[in-house]
Design a protein around this motif. Structure first.
Motif, mmCIF file in Angstrom:
data_model
loop_
_atom_site.group_PDB
_atom_site.id
_atom_site.type_symbol
_atom_site.label_atom_id
_atom_site.label_comp_id
_atom_site.label_asym_id
_atom_site.label_seq_id
_atom_site.Cartn_x
_atom_site.Cartn_y
_atom_site.Cartn_z
ATOM 1 N N VAL A 179 12.080 -38.853 -26.626
ATOM 2 C CA VAL A 179 12.415 -37.785 -28.419
ATOM 3 C C VAL A 179 10.963 -37.174 -28.442
ATOM 4 N N ILE A 180 9.304 -37.919 -28.053
ATOM 5 C CA ILE A 180 8.113 -37.310 -27.882
ATOM 6 C C ILE A 180 8.445 -36.182 -26.956
ATOM 7 N N ILE A 181 8.965 -36.718 -25.703
ATOM 8 C CA ILE A 181 8.315 -35.917 -24.297
ATOM 9 C C ILE A 181 9.239 -33.804 -24.872
ATOM 10 N N GLU A 182 10.501 -34.929 -25.270
ATOM 11 C CA GLU A 182 11.215 -33.022 -24.933
ATOM 12 C C GLU A 182 11.364 -32.996 -26.202
ATOM 13 N N THR A 183 10.504 -32.710 -27.744
ATOM 14 C CA THR A 183 10.159 -32.373 -28.306
ATOM 15 C C THR A 183 8.997 -31.970 -28.290
ATOM 16 N N LEU A 184 8.036 -31.688 -27.553
ATOM 17 C CA LEU A 184 7.004 -31.156 -27.269
ATOM 18 C C LEU A 184 6.407 -30.780 -25.964
ATOM 19 N N ALA A 185 7.422 -30.750 -25.322
ATOM 20 C CA ALA A 185 7.056 -29.538 -23.973
ATOM 21 C C ALA A 185 6.628 -28.920 -23.539
ATOM 22 N N GLY A 186 5.494 -28.768 -23.409
ATOM 23 C CA GLY A 186 5.416 -26.652 -23.462
ATOM 24 C C GLY A 186 4.654 -26.460 -24.822
ATOM 25 N N VAL A 187 4.508 -26.917 -25.971
ATOM 26 C CA VAL A 187 4.270 -27.253 -26.956
ATOM 27 C C VAL A 187 3.126 -27.044 -27.826
ATOM 28 N N LYS A 188 1.758 -26.110 -27.577
ATOM 29 C CA LYS A 188 0.996 -25.984 -28.216
ATOM 30 C C LYS A 188 0.641 -26.374 -29.837
ATOM 31 N N ASP A 189 -0.068 -27.546 -30.431
ATOM 32 C CA ASP A 189 -0.131 -27.713 -31.500
ATOM 33 C C ASP A 189 -1.058 -27.125 -32.352
ATOM 34 N N THR A 190 -1.845 -27.680 -33.497
ATOM 35 C CA THR A 190 -2.393 -26.612 -33.847
ATOM 36 C C THR A 190 -3.700 -26.455 -34.070
ATOM 37 N N CYS A 235 -3.725 -46.253 -17.049
ATOM 38 C CA CYS A 235 -2.433 -45.046 -17.115
ATOM 39 C C CYS A 235 -3.975 -44.063 -16.431
ATOM 40 N N ILE A 236 -4.136 -42.897 -15.471
ATOM 41 C CA ILE A 236 -5.826 -42.154 -15.491
ATOM 42 C C ILE A 236 -5.138 -41.233 -15.080
ATOM 43 N N ASP A 237 -5.824 -39.690 -15.738
ATOM 44 C CA ASP A 237 -4.739 -38.778 -14.757
ATOM 45 C C ASP A 237 -5.557 -38.220 -13.298
ATOM 46 N N ALA A 238 -4.978 -37.164 -13.280
ATOM 47 C CA ALA A 238 -5.523 -36.744 -11.784
ATOM 48 C C ALA A 238 -6.926 -36.498 -11.894
ATOM 49 N N GLY A 239 -7.801 -36.401 -12.889
ATOM 50 C CA GLY A 239 -9.100 -36.391 -12.693
ATOM 51 C C GLY A 239 -9.983 -37.403 -13.109
ATOM 52 N N GLY A 240 -8.915 -38.224 -13.199
ATOM 53 C CA GLY A 240 -9.741 -39.905 -13.309
ATOM 54 C C GLY A 240 -10.205 -39.667 -14.706
ATOM 55 N N ALA A 241 -9.852 -39.200 -15.827
ATOM 56 C CA ALA A 241 -10.100 -39.438 -17.309
ATOM 57 C C ALA A 241 -8.445 -40.592 -17.515
ATOM 58 N N LYS A 242 -9.238 -41.663 -18.200
ATOM 59 C CA LYS A 242 -8.684 -42.647 -18.857
ATOM 60 C C LYS A 242 -8.100 -42.436 -20.216
ATOM 61 N N THR A 243 -7.701 -41.933 -20.990
ATOM 62 C CA THR A 243 -7.882 -41.750 -22.650
ATOM 63 C C THR A 243 -7.101 -40.237 -22.598
ATOM 64 N N PHE A 244 -6.685 -40.297 -23.229
ATOM 65 C CA PHE A 244 -5.719 -39.518 -23.593
ATOM 66 C C PHE A 244 -4.923 -39.175 -24.989
ATOM 67 N N LYS A 245 -4.381 -37.618 -25.610
ATOM 68 C CA LYS A 245 -4.356 -37.557 -26.730
ATOM 69 C C LYS A 245 -2.730 -37.924 -27.124
ATOM 70 N N TRP A 246 -2.565 -38.441 -28.104
ATOM 71 C CA TRP A 246 -1.154 -38.304 -28.856
ATOM 72 C C TRP A 246 -0.353 -36.681 -28.310
ATOM 73 N N GLY A 247 -1.015 -35.770 -28.932
ATOM 74 C CA GLY A 247 -0.463 -34.661 -29.206
ATOM 75 C C GLY A 247 0.881 -34.077 -29.633
ATOM 76 N N GLY A 248 1.235 -33.248 -30.186
ATOM 77 C CA GLY A 248 1.802 -32.793 -31.544
ATOM 78 C C GLY A 248 1.394 -33.097 -32.570
ATOM 79 N N TYR A 249 -0.081 -32.621 -33.215
ATOM 80 C CA TYR A 249 -0.879 -32.701 -34.378
ATOM 81 C C TYR A 249 -0.043 -31.451 -35.001
#
Length: 205
Positions: A83-94, A40-54
């Motif tokens: 489950v991950i997408i449904e649970t964390l959609a729009g949620v900002k982690d700590t 995966c590559i994001d729209a800005g060209g980044a090739k790494t992603f955070k998992w999210g939901g910390y």
């Protein structure tokens, strides 16, 4: 429709044009799934992603601590991604990350879109579970040889760390180093690569 490399290479260009190449079918150790043709590559060209939901222990995901029975036999990437997408959609982690970047990138992945021909990739792509990711690491050499033949060397699996959808606890998830197959946990705020996979029965063209 699945082809071996020799079958694909023996086809005429006209016959090939009827299909889009979305990935490679992995069949190993009584398991099978599709691995996407590229990371995966994001729209800005980044090739790494955070998992999210910390800081969030996601309900519906089993926590797999060190030595937890069944850790290496996890092949539920689709269920985890749902489950991950449904649970964390729009949620900002700590730590300020919004949503589930790694899982969302995997689900949004498209192997190819050829609108002029009315062909598009409608495959349901997922963040692989740890068992799926470990098989990819184990057979990386063979996968990369075929990926190079089919898609070009720019699409090989790198030697970086790749995220799985398998959770360790509220703050960490499992990942695999593709340089040596080493399995470890990383904090959900860490950056890792994402190589989507799909179940055979969800491949739809």
């Amino acid at each position: 429709v699945f082809f071996t490399a020799s079958e694909w290479n023996s086809m005429s260009a006209n016959n090939r044009s009827k299909y889009i190449r979305v990935g490679i079918r992995v069949r190993a150790e009584c398991r099978q799934f599709i691995i996407a043709k590229s990371d995966c590559i994001d729209a800005g060209g980044a090739k790494t992603f955070k998992w999210g939901g910390y800081g969030t222990d996601i309900r519906g995901l089993k926590n797999y601590g060190n030595g937890n029975q069944g850790l290496y036999d996890t092949f539920d990437g689709k269920e985890n991604t749902d489950v991950i997408i449904e649970t964390l959609a729009g949620v900002k982690d700590t730590l300020g990350t919004v949503g589930a970047p790694a899982a969302e990138a995997a689900r949004a992945y498209r192997g190819c879109t050829l609108e002029s021909d009315g062909i598009e990739d409608t495959t349901v792509w997922n963040l692989p579970a740890l068992g799926e990711l470990m098989l990819i690491a184990k057979y990386k050499k063979e996968i990369n040889e075929l990926a190079t033949s089919m898609f070009g060397s720019q699409n090989i699996i790198t030697t970086d760390w790749y995220w799985s959808s398998t959770e360790y606890d509220a703050s960490s998830a499992w990942s695999v180093s593709m340089s040596n197959g080493y399995v470890n946990t990383n904090t959900k705020n860490s950056a890792g690569r994402v190589r989507p996979v799909s179940a055979i029965d969800s491949l739809s063209l």
